[in-house]
Design an enzyme around this catalytic site. Structure first.
Site, mmCIF file in Angstrom:
data_model
loop_
_atom_site.group_PDB
_atom_site.id
_atom_site.type_symbol
_atom_site.label_atom_id
_atom_site.label_comp_id
_atom_site.label_asym_id
_atom_site.label_seq_id
_atom_site.Cartn_x
_atom_site.Cartn_y
_atom_site.Cartn_z
ATOM 1 C CB THR A 20 -0.858 0.027 1.285
ATOM 2 O OG1 THR A 20 -1.475 -1.230 1.452
ATOM 3 C CG2 THR A 20 -1.914 1.103 1.230
ATOM 4 N N GLY B 57 -9.896 -3.972 0.481
ATOM 5 C CA GLY B 57 -9.287 -3.851 1.802
ATOM 6 C C GLY B 57 -9.648 -2.535 2.473
ATOM 7 C CG ASP B 58 -6.916 -0.988 5.419
ATOM 8 O OD1 ASP B 58 -6.399 -1.769 4.589
ATOM 9 O OD2 ASP B 58 -6.250 -0.215 6.124
ATOM 10 N NE ARG C 212 -8.534 -7.818 0.694
ATOM 11 C CZ ARG C 212 -7.504 -7.035 0.983
ATOM 12 N NH1 ARG C 212 -6.850 -6.430 0.020
ATOM 13 N NH2 ARG C 212 -7.122 -6.863 2.232
ATOM 14 C CB THR D 27 0.371 0.050 4.899
ATOM 15 O OG1 THR D 27 0.876 -1.161 4.298
ATOM 16 C CG2 THR D 27 1.391 0.539 5.920
ATOM 17 N N GLY D 28 -1.530 -2.589 5.898
ATOM 18 C CA GLY D 28 -1.469 -3.815 6.680
ATOM 19 C C GLY D 28 -2.514 -4.813 6.241
ATOM 20 N N GLY E 200 -5.636 -5.749 5.635
ATOM 21 C CA GLY E 200 -6.804 -4.902 5.465
ATOM 22 C C GLY E 200 -8.050 -5.323 6.225
#
Lengths: 307, 307
Positions: free
Chosen positions: B174, B204-205, B202, B225-226, B228
């Site tokens: 990210t 993510g966050d 899909r 970042t991680g 999600g």
């Protein structure tokens, strides 16, 4: 074990006025809300989970053509249906959601499958349709989602080239449910067809965890309905949870602050339903009406539309 | 006016180890981060806005093939690129985002256009592509996004039938930026290509306001970042803002609590960058590394990868 259990549902908020409501429409909406209440409450009364109860209630509302979700979903700018849904389990804060799904009979069932059968939380668009199909969940064609009222609504919006939150009366069309079960667990679910005549794959707050849907046993379960963009920018559902956990506010005060003060200040029309682990129920809205209802195990029941 | 201004950027967090990093790779990543820092800082130094600065920094990272966003976006299960991005203005909490966009050269530019040229916050999938095209924003074909390293990465994941957060080293791919400008306004932006071999659309966050991206002058600007899914279920970015506003915590304490305690407790690997209106900067991560950098108007600068 919890000595109280309850289910709360909504069928959307907005400019709903008694003046334009015929006795027949009023009866039909009331029956639609009661059927959803029955579907969810029956599960709780039998010792089922709040998760199953909110899914059953939302499924009932999705199957009712009166509400803007599932079968009653509005038309988008291309004459299609793009639906969003989310479900969250307050016991472990697991969640599943879909946005821009177009063929699933019950988007809430797809959201539940995302939660239970994938490592993901949110699936979007055609991918979400393919997931629903791979899971063997019921799909429907355009004929199922066709509804003369919604079609005329879309044609009017198309001519005026504007998006509508729902109906000509600016109703925010969303359905949702929150519940507390006998085990003391909370759950929440929200489902919507979005805005009439919406373009470009617009997604509102309903499928967004923390915005339109939230459940955590430590605080509350919330399902929102309203002007989605302003609800997203206010992270409405999680804001209430934080006012409770960090601000030490009651469910009542937190709901009141967010819906009647913060949202009103930015023109964020709408409302929400909420329940905490003590069984306190809130159904605040800053619009003229919100289709809403709840039932508790002590026999207390309310079905209401206007203020 | 603020007597301090600064920009902070990240290029993803994860299992980044010095053992597998060659001097050439280290140099290339450092140069990529420095170019993004320059792009954003130059705008701030000239009296530009934090909003323009974070967009310029993220654009630079999107254009760099080393990072999983824009040109360097990973392949999904069908060999395509589905990207997500968000941008938020702390001055008025307006926001724009896209998810599942596949043809835009710079997803952050589309997110900015959603914020400024629509009444919406989030556009998904093919609709987002059509919006980018209608706005006249640069589109690219598959050849632009092709990258041999990413292709091999996808082929490996395909054979093992698994999704990967990024790289074989499980890096969370990210990019993001947060900034404070001379006017005292905060802004945040995040962009990603998601997970290698991801299926079913899909999301993510990163594009979700409050989860992966947040900016509010009253509290902080955050880009995450991680992993999600766990970041979504934790509403990470807004949780930090609430710990500050309702919990009266400092930016440092709030970031530490969320990244090093709450996320660690649920196995939520990753990190974030944060800045508040006093110019305090935090770059916490619970993984072994995070590509990160910042520069302040007092000349202070840091570019780092490992702990």
């Amino acid at each position: 074990m919890s000595d109280t259990f309850a289910i709360v549902i909504h069928g959307g908020a907005g400019t709903i006025s008694a003046d334009t409501m015929t006795p027949e429409k009023h009866k039909a909406y009331t029956e639609g809300l009661k059927a959803a209440l029955d579907a969810g409450y029956t599960i709780l009364a039998k010792g089922g989970t709040s998760l199953d109860a909110v899914q059953a209630a939302v499924t009932s509302l999705e199957d009712c053509p009166l509400f803007n979700a599932g079968k009653g979903a509005v038309f988008n700018n291309k004459g299609q249906h793009e639906m969003d849904a989310a479900i969250m389990n307050g016991k472990d804060k697991t969640a599943g959601a879909v946005c821009g799904i177009s063929r699933a009979k019950n988007p809430v069932a797809v959201a539940r499958a995302v939660m239970e059968h994938t490592e993901h939380v949110l699936l979007a668009g055609e991918g979400a349709n393919q997931f629903a199909e791979a899971q063997g969940l019921p799909l429907e064609d355009d004929a199922y989602f066709y509804n003369e009222f919604r079609y005329r609504q879309w044609q009017e919006a198309l001519q005026e080239d504007k998006v509508q939150l729902d109906h000509s009366e600016k109703k925010m069309g969303t359905v949702g449910a929150v519940a507390l079960d006998q085990f003391g667990n909370l759950a929440a679910s929200t489902s919507t067809g979005g805005m009439t005549n919406k373009k470009y794959g617009r997604v509102g707050d309903s499928p967004l965890i923390g915005a339109g849907t939230w459940a955590d046993n430590n605080t509350c379960a919330i399902s929102c309905t309203g002007h989605g963009e302003l609800f997203i920018r206010s992270v409405v559902a999680y804001d209430i949870a934080c006012l409770m956990s960090y601000g030490k506010e009651s469910l009542h005060d937190a709901c009141n602050e967010v819906v009647m003060q913060k949202l009103v200040a930015i023109g964020g029309e709408g409302g929400l339903i909420a329940i905490d682990k003590a069984g306190n129920i809130e159904m605040p809205f800053n619009s003229s009406g919100m289709y809403r209802a709840y039932r508790r195990n002590n026999g207390e029941e309310k079905i209401a539309i206007y203020k």
